[in-house]
Scaffold this motif. Structure first.
Motif, PDB file in Angstrom:
ATOM      1  N   SER A  50       0.799  -1.230   0.000  1.00 35.97           N
ATOM      2  CA  SER A  50       0.000   0.000   0.000  1.00 35.97           C
ATOM      3  C   SER A  50       0.831   1.280   0.000  1.00 35.97           C
ATOM      4  CB  SER A  50      -1.010   0.014   1.152  1.00 35.97           C
ATOM      5  OG  SER A  50      -0.356   0.142   2.394  1.00 35.97           O
ATOM      6  N   CYS A  51       1.772   1.364  -0.930  1.00 37.09           N
ATOM      7  CA  CYS A  51       2.550   2.599  -1.164  1.00 37.09           C
ATOM      8  C   CYS A  51       3.255   3.113   0.089  1.00 37.09           C
ATOM      9  CB  CYS A  51       1.659   3.677  -1.754  1.00 37.09           C
ATOM     10  SG  CYS A  51       1.027   3.305  -3.375  1.00 37.09           S
ATOM     11  N   ARG A  70       2.008   7.093   2.837  1.00 38.37           N
ATOM     12  CA  ARG A  70       1.460   7.139   1.480  1.00 38.37           C
ATOM     13  C   ARG A  70       1.436   8.556   0.912  1.00 38.37           C
ATOM     14  NH1 ARG A  70      -3.981   4.279   2.251  1.00 38.37           N
ATOM     15  NH2 ARG A  70      -3.485   4.526   4.429  1.00 38.37           N
TER      16      ARG A  70
END
Length: 148
Positions: free
Chosen positions: A119-120, A136
């Motif tokens: 998830s980044c 993120r």
């Protein structure tokens, strides 16, 4: 009246002379600070249990904001500063420091290991052994900064 100057050397000399003509004292003890927009300081004023400590920006590993306090981490030492994280982001040279989350700024060459996560996100192991994460929100800025 007293004033503290945070200016580049060339500007500082001319401003200091003009302030003296107006009977304004230049003092490091003043709470009123005049800072140049593109000023990049070599040092940062911090505090520890014993009092004020002047920290060289080259020695900083990372800076962390926790609640209402901002901590400057240098290898095995941690100091507190009065400046807010957004002020430090503007004050520190952008070619050597990068913000990786809402609460952390790291020095570019303080990364020992980068571990990608789902998830980044990235997890960074720093030269002092601490592990911090790139959130993120700052993921793409971090990738661009390091050319990843």
């Amino acid at each position: 009246m007293k004033i503290k100057l945070r200016l580049n050397k060339i500007t500082k000399e001319s401003i200091q002379d003009k302030l003296k003509e107006k009977n304004i004292e230049v003092s490091e003890e003043s709470k009123l600070i005049l800072t140049e927009e593109d000023y990049v300081g070599d040092t940062l004023e911090c505090r520890d249990e014993e009092g004020i400590v002047i920290v060289n920006t080259e020695d900083i590993c990372y800076i962390e904001s926790v609640a209402h306090d901002v901590y400057v981490h240098i290898d095995n030492m941690t100091y507190k500063t009065k400046l807010r994280i957004y002020q430090l982001e503007k004050l520190l040279p952008s070619d050597r420091f990068i913000r990786i989350s809402n609460s952390i700024i790291i020095k570019k060459n303080s990364i020992r290991h980068i571990k990608p996560a789902l998830s980044c996100k990235f997890y960074l192991t720093l030269t002092n052994g601490d592990v911090v994460d790139v959130t993120r929100t700052y993921y793409y800025k971090f990738k661009e900064f390091y050319g990843i």
